[in-house]
Design a protein around this motif. Sequence first.
Motif, PDB file in Angstrom:
ATOM      1  N   ALA A  83      -5.951 -58.260 -21.996  1.00 58.46           N
ATOM      2  CA  ALA A  83      -6.587 -59.362 -21.266  1.00 58.46           C
ATOM      3  C   ALA A  83      -6.529 -60.632 -22.105  1.00 58.46           C
ATOM      4  O   ALA A  83      -6.708 -60.600 -23.322  1.00 58.46           O
ATOM      5  CB  ALA A  83      -8.042 -59.019 -20.944  1.00 58.46           C
ATOM      6  N   ASN A  84      -6.272 -61.740 -21.412  1.00 61.70           N
ATOM      7  CA  ASN A  84      -6.363 -63.045 -22.066  1.00 61.70           C
ATOM      8  C   ASN A  84      -6.787 -64.072 -21.028  1.00 61.70           C
ATOM      9  O   ASN A  84      -6.128 -64.254 -20.003  1.00 61.70           O
ATOM     10  CB  ASN A  84      -5.036 -63.467 -22.696  1.00 61.70           C
ATOM     11  N   ASN A  85      -7.886 -64.755 -21.319  1.00 61.16           N
ATOM     12  CA  ASN A  85      -8.440 -65.787 -20.441  1.00 61.16           C
ATOM     13  C   ASN A  85      -8.812 -65.216 -19.075  1.00 61.16           C
ATOM     14  O   ASN A  85      -8.637 -65.871 -18.058  1.00 61.16           O
ATOM     15  CB  ASN A  85      -7.473 -66.964 -20.290  1.00 61.16           C
ATOM     16  N   TRP A  86      -9.327 -64.010 -19.077  1.00 61.43           N
ATOM     17  CA  TRP A  86      -9.941 -63.480 -17.863  1.00 61.43           C
ATOM     18  C   TRP A  86     -11.353 -64.040 -17.801  1.00 61.43           C
ATOM     19  O   TRP A  86     -12.115 -63.925 -18.772  1.00 61.43           O
ATOM     20  CB  TRP A  86      -9.955 -61.946 -17.866  1.00 61.43           C
ATOM     21  N   ARG A  87     -11.728 -64.669 -16.696  1.00 58.67           N
ATOM     22  CA  ARG A  87     -12.899 -65.546 -16.672  1.00 58.67           C
ATOM     23  C   ARG A  87     -14.199 -64.880 -16.241  1.00 58.67           C
ATOM     24  O   ARG A  87     -15.237 -65.528 -16.230  1.00 58.67           O
ATOM     25  CB  ARG A  87     -12.623 -66.734 -15.746  1.00 58.67           C
ATOM     26  N   THR A  88     -14.163 -63.604 -15.828  1.00 55.19           N
ATOM     27  CA  THR A  88     -15.380 -62.929 -15.401  1.00 55.19           C
ATOM     28  C   THR A  88     -15.506 -61.586 -16.105  1.00 55.19           C
ATOM     29  O   THR A  88     -14.545 -61.088 -16.699  1.00 55.19           O
ATOM     30  CB  THR A  88     -15.395 -62.703 -13.870  1.00 55.19           C
ATOM     31  N   TRP A  89     -16.688 -60.990 -16.024  1.00 56.63           N
ATOM     32  CA  TRP A  89     -16.993 -59.755 -16.710  1.00 56.63           C
ATOM     33  C   TRP A  89     -16.112 -58.610 -16.212  1.00 56.63           C
ATOM     34  O   TRP A  89     -15.944 -58.416 -15.011  1.00 56.63           O
ATOM     35  CB  TRP A  89     -18.462 -59.416 -16.486  1.00 56.63           C
ATOM     36  N   ILE A  90     -15.549 -57.851 -17.143  1.00 58.64           N
ATOM     37  CA  ILE A  90     -14.811 -56.640 -16.814  1.00 58.64           C
ATOM     38  C   ILE A  90     -15.736 -55.457 -17.073  1.00 58.64           C
ATOM     39  O   ILE A  90     -16.177 -55.251 -18.208  1.00 58.64           O
ATOM     40  CB  ILE A  90     -13.524 -56.524 -17.652  1.00 58.64           C
ATOM     41  N   PRO A  91     -16.073 -54.676 -16.050  1.00 58.73           N
ATOM     42  CA  PRO A  91     -17.060 -53.598 -16.224  1.00 58.73           C
ATOM     43  C   PRO A  91     -16.503 -52.442 -17.058  1.00 58.73           C
ATOM     44  O   PRO A  91     -15.285 -52.253 -17.151  1.00 58.73           O
ATOM     45  CB  PRO A  91     -17.366 -53.170 -14.791  1.00 58.73           C
ATOM     46  N   PRO A  92     -17.399 -51.642 -17.645  1.00 59.65           N
ATOM     47  CA  PRO A  92     -16.963 -50.542 -18.520  1.00 59.65           C
ATOM     48  C   PRO A  92     -16.032 -49.537 -17.847  1.00 59.65           C
ATOM     49  O   PRO A  92     -15.122 -49.022 -18.498  1.00 59.65           O
ATOM     50  CB  PRO A  92     -18.283 -49.875 -18.927  1.00 59.65           C
ATOM     51  N   HIS A  93     -16.234 -49.271 -16.551  1.00 62.09           N
ATOM     52  CA  HIS A  93     -15.365 -48.281 -15.908  1.00 62.09           C
ATOM     53  C   HIS A  93     -13.939 -48.811 -15.725  1.00 62.09           C
ATOM     54  O   HIS A  93     -13.021 -48.040 -15.458  1.00 62.09           O
ATOM     55  CB  HIS A  93     -15.941 -47.832 -14.563  1.00 62.09           C
ATOM     56  N   VAL A  94     -13.762 -50.143 -15.908  1.00 61.79           N
ATOM     57  CA  VAL A  94     -12.417 -50.724 -15.883  1.00 61.79           C
ATOM     58  C   VAL A  94     -11.864 -50.826 -17.299  1.00 61.79           C
ATOM     59  O   VAL A  94     -10.772 -50.324 -17.585  1.00 61.79           O
ATOM     60  CB  VAL A  94     -12.409 -52.099 -15.192  1.00 61.79           C
ATOM     61  N   TYR A  95     -12.607 -51.470 -18.221  1.00 59.80           N
ATOM     62  CA  TYR A  95     -12.027 -51.652 -19.556  1.00 59.80           C
ATOM     63  C   TYR A  95     -11.902 -50.327 -20.315  1.00 59.80           C
ATOM     64  O   TYR A  95     -11.094 -50.208 -21.241  1.00 59.80           O
ATOM     65  CB  TYR A  95     -12.780 -52.703 -20.373  1.00 59.80           C
ATOM     66  N   GLY A  96     -12.665 -49.317 -19.902  1.00 54.69           N
ATOM     67  CA  GLY A  96     -12.567 -48.021 -20.558  1.00 54.69           C
ATOM     68  C   GLY A  96     -11.624 -47.048 -19.884  1.00 54.69           C
ATOM     69  O   GLY A  96     -11.446 -45.922 -20.367  1.00 54.69           O
TER      70      GLY A  96
END
Length: 315
Positions: A83-96
């Motif tokens: 990710a680079n310059n993603w402007r909103t929160w990425i939830p744990p079930h996505v980033y994990g």
Amino acid sequence: MRVVMFGYQTWGHRTLQALLDSEHDVVLVVTHPRSEHAYEKIWSDSVADLAEQHGIPVAIRNRPDDEELLSLLKEADPDIIVANNWRTWIPPHVYGLPRHGTLNIHDSLLPKYAGFSPLIWALINGEPEVGVTAHMMDEVLDAGDIVDQRAVPVGPHDTATDLFHKTVDLIAPVTVGALGRIAAGDTDFTPQDRTQATFFHKRAEEDIRIDWNWPAEDLERLVRAQSAPYPSAFTHHRGERLEILAATVSEGRYGGTPGRIFYREGDGVVIVAGADARTGRNHGLAVTRVRTHDGRELPALEYFTSMGGYLTARP
């Protein structure tokens, strides 16, 4: 590795290009819709266009929290999200979700200047260097372990635009370097010292309004930080908005009331600055170029036809 890329604007575009030029396989790109926000129209190279040119599926989202996107991510079966310059929160079930988690690329020397507009804030604050950090994403924004980090010096006359061009060239080596460590099985990353962490908000109109109680040195950096194509720092003169396009710190020291239009010095007009300007120990801000409320750009010596009066924060 199979990579899903989350990114936006030129930072995301450069990251995607680095991934395309690497040995890794980009299997899905997630990006934001185009924005009319003043700062998001700057450096607005399209991540979606680049992905489509290379036949990569694209999902456009404001937030990555819907079931359809989650299904697309699972089908993509990534080893890692970058990710680079993603402007909103990425939830744990996505980033994990990926096997190796999510690598975030941030344009500051973390743990300092987490959050938004780090180059502008760092320049205003007189930091000696800026840079790019690749870190593993966790539940705290911009707080995960550092995988790769590289810095460049801030020159005495650098603008935020100069720093953008210096740091955007670091994106490719930082991204590819970090992925190389992860692909090789390295997990010995550097935890951030949270006692040194600072977090900054998005910049807005109020953040470019000149406060003449600031020291001249800080105001001079504010003017450089708000260089074109960013919105210019501004004040008011005789009730009308006046943008300050270029300025230097005065050679002489000037006493009086902050905001006073005081003295011609070299190619500029000195404005008294600093909360303690009454002591006479301060340098002033020597304004050299301005833009009037009707869009005219001219040297300060032409605009200020006589000394006296005040520049004010509000009409």
